[in-house]
Design a protein around this motif. Structure first.
Motif, short mmCIF file in Angstrom:
data_model
loop_
_atom_site.label_atom_id
_atom_site.label_comp_id
_atom_site.label_asym_id
_atom_site.label_seq_id
_atom_site.Cartn_x
_atom_site.Cartn_y
_atom_site.Cartn_z
N PHE A 136 68.64 17.49 -70.24
CA PHE A 136 69.67 18.42 -69.88
C PHE A 136 71.13 17.71 -70.16
O PHE A 136 71.83 18.01 -69.40
CB PHE A 136 69.69 18.83 -68.16
CG PHE A 136 68.24 19.31 -68.26
CD1 PHE A 136 67.70 20.64 -68.58
CD2 PHE A 136 67.19 18.67 -67.48
CE1 PHE A 136 66.31 21.11 -68.44
CE2 PHE A 136 65.96 19.35 -66.99
CZ PHE A 136 65.73 20.37 -67.74
N GLN A 139 72.88 20.04 -74.03
CA GLN A 139 73.83 21.45 -73.82
C GLN A 139 75.12 21.38 -73.42
O GLN A 139 75.80 22.34 -73.46
CB GLN A 139 72.75 22.20 -72.58
CG GLN A 139 72.84 21.44 -71.34
CD GLN A 139 71.97 21.75 -70.67
OE1 GLN A 139 70.74 22.45 -70.99
NE2 GLN A 139 72.18 21.63 -69.20
N ARG A 146 76.28 18.54 -82.17
CA ARG A 146 74.41 18.37 -81.71
C ARG A 146 73.65 17.69 -82.75
O ARG A 146 73.07 16.75 -82.87
CB ARG A 146 74.07 19.54 -81.16
CG ARG A 146 74.83 20.02 -79.69
CD ARG A 146 74.33 21.30 -79.27
NE ARG A 146 75.10 21.78 -78.24
CZ ARG A 146 75.06 22.79 -77.54
NH1 ARG A 146 73.96 23.71 -77.79
NH2 ARG A 146 75.99 23.22 -76.25
N GLU A 167 66.35 20.88 -71.88
CA GLU A 167 67.61 21.84 -72.11
C GLU A 167 67.30 23.31 -71.47
O GLU A 167 66.12 23.70 -71.39
CB GLU A 167 67.78 22.28 -73.66
CG GLU A 167 67.98 20.87 -74.40
CD GLU A 167 69.52 20.76 -74.20
OE1 GLU A 167 70.32 21.47 -74.75
OE2 GLU A 167 69.88 19.78 -73.62
N PRO A 211 73.68 27.22 -74.42
CA PRO A 211 72.21 26.77 -74.68
C PRO A 211 71.89 27.36 -76.26
O PRO A 211 72.61 28.14 -76.68
CB PRO A 211 71.49 27.58 -73.73
CG PRO A 211 72.40 28.68 -73.32
CD PRO A 211 73.97 28.07 -73.43
N HIS A 217 66.52 24.47 -81.74
CA HIS A 217 66.09 22.90 -81.30
C HIS A 217 65.21 22.38 -82.25
O HIS A 217 65.24 21.21 -82.94
CB HIS A 217 65.50 22.84 -80.14
CG HIS A 217 66.63 22.89 -79.06
ND1 HIS A 217 67.45 22.08 -78.90
CD2 HIS A 217 66.68 23.76 -77.71
CE1 HIS A 217 68.36 22.34 -77.89
NE2 HIS A 217 67.81 23.34 -77.14
#
Length: 255
Positions: A136, A139, A146, A167, A211, A217
Motif C-alpha cells: 500500500f 498508490q 510508478r 494496493e 488507485p 498493475h
C-alpha cells in the motif's frame, strides 16, 4: 518501546478545511488501529508474507520493505523465519514512522538484522535483493512516477527474486467499482467509523491516493520485465500481487 497506539479518531470532528492526508505524528499514534479498521485483509496479507518468503526467498537474502510505516512486514517475516534467513531494510519518507519502526523492531526482534532508513523510494540506491515488499505504497506516488520505480525494483531484484505488491485498486467497470466502494464504506461503518469520518477521510485522500486497476498493475509489471505475476489475494477493492523475476534473467542493474 513507546506506549501503545491509540484509536483512530483523526476525522471524527468537523473540520473547516480538511487537510491533505499525511503520515504525520497524529497518524503514527493511531496507525495500527487505522490499518486494522480501514484496510480489508491487511492481517491476512501480513500473515502470508513469511510463508511466501519461506518458499521463494534465497536463504540469507536481502529484503526491502518500501513505505514500511511501522515495520509490520519486518515483524511478520521475523515471526516466521530464523534470524539468519534474511536481512531486512525498511524505508519510509515519514520521520515519525521511521522513528517508531526502529524502536519497534529493536524491541520485538533484536536478534534479526533489521535496518530502517528515512528516504524517498523513488531515488534510493538499491542493493541486490531477493524480495521487495510494497504494501500500500505505490498508490501514494504520482502516477507518472510508478513505471520508473517498478522498473528500478525489477533491476534491483536478483534473478529468481519476487516483488510483493499490495494496493487499493479500482475496477475498470464503473458500476462494479461503485459497488466495491460502497461495500468498502460498509466495511468501515461496521468497524466503527462514522459517516463524517468516512467522508472527511475520502476528501483528504483525494488526489493523494490514486488507485490503478489490476490490469494496469499487470501491464506495468510485464513492462518492467517480470516474467509472470499473480493476483493472489483480493478483499473488496484491496488486492495483493506477487511478481517473479525469471531465474535466468540478466543480472545487470541500473545505476
Amino acid at each position: 518501546m513507546s506506549d501503545a497506539s491509540y484509536r483512530d479518531a483523526i476525522f471524527s470532528t468537523p473540520l473547516d478545511r480538511v487537510a491533505r492526508f499525511s503520515f504525520d505524528e497524529k497518524v503514527v499514534a493511531c496507525f495500527p488501529d487505522m490499518i486494522r479498521r480501514s484496510v480489508p485483509g491487511y492481517g491476512q496479507i501480513l500473515g502470508m508474507l513469511g510463508l511466501i518468503a519461506a518458499r521463494h526467498l534465497r536463504h540469507g537474502a536481502h529484503v526491502y520493505d518500501l513505505g514500511c510505516s511501522l515495520g509490520a512486514a519486518g515483524l511478520a517475516l521475523a515471526g516466521t523465519l530464523p534470524t539468519e534467513a534474511f536481512r531486512y531494510t525498511g524505508v519510509d519518507l515519514s520521520p515519525a514512522m521511521v522513528a517508531r519502526a526502529r524502536e519497534t523492531l529493536a524491541a520485538e526482534c533484536p536478534n534479526h538484522a533489521m535496518t530502517v532508513l528515512e528516504g524517498d523510494i523513488r531515488h534510493l540506491e538499491y542493493a541486490p535483493a531477493g524480495m521487495i515488499v510494497l504494501n500500500f505504497t505505490l498508490q501514494f506516488l504520482a502516477p507518472e512516477d510508478r513505471d520508473a520505480l517498478i522498473g528500478r525494483l525489477y533491476q534491483a531484484l536478483e534473478p529468481g527474486g519476487v516483488l510483493l505488491l499490495s494496493e487499493k485498486i479500482r475496477a475498470a467497470d464503473e458500476q462494479e467499482n461503485a459497488w466495491l466502494v460502497e461495500r468498502y464504506h460498509d466495511f468501515k461503518r461496521a468497524n466503527g467509523y462514522s459517516e463524517m469520518e468516512i467522508s472527511q477521510k475520502r476528501t483528504a485522500l483525494e488526489n493523494v491516493l490514486v488507485p490503478d486497476t489490476l490490469a494496469g498493475h499487470h501491464a506495468r509489471l510485464a513492462g518492467a520485465g517480470f516474467s509472470r505475476a499473480h493476483a493472489w489475494f483480493q478483499f473488496l477493492n484491496f488486492a495483493s500481487l506477487i511478481a517473479f523475476k525469471d531465474a535466468s534473467a540478466a543480472t545487470s542493474r541500473e545505476e
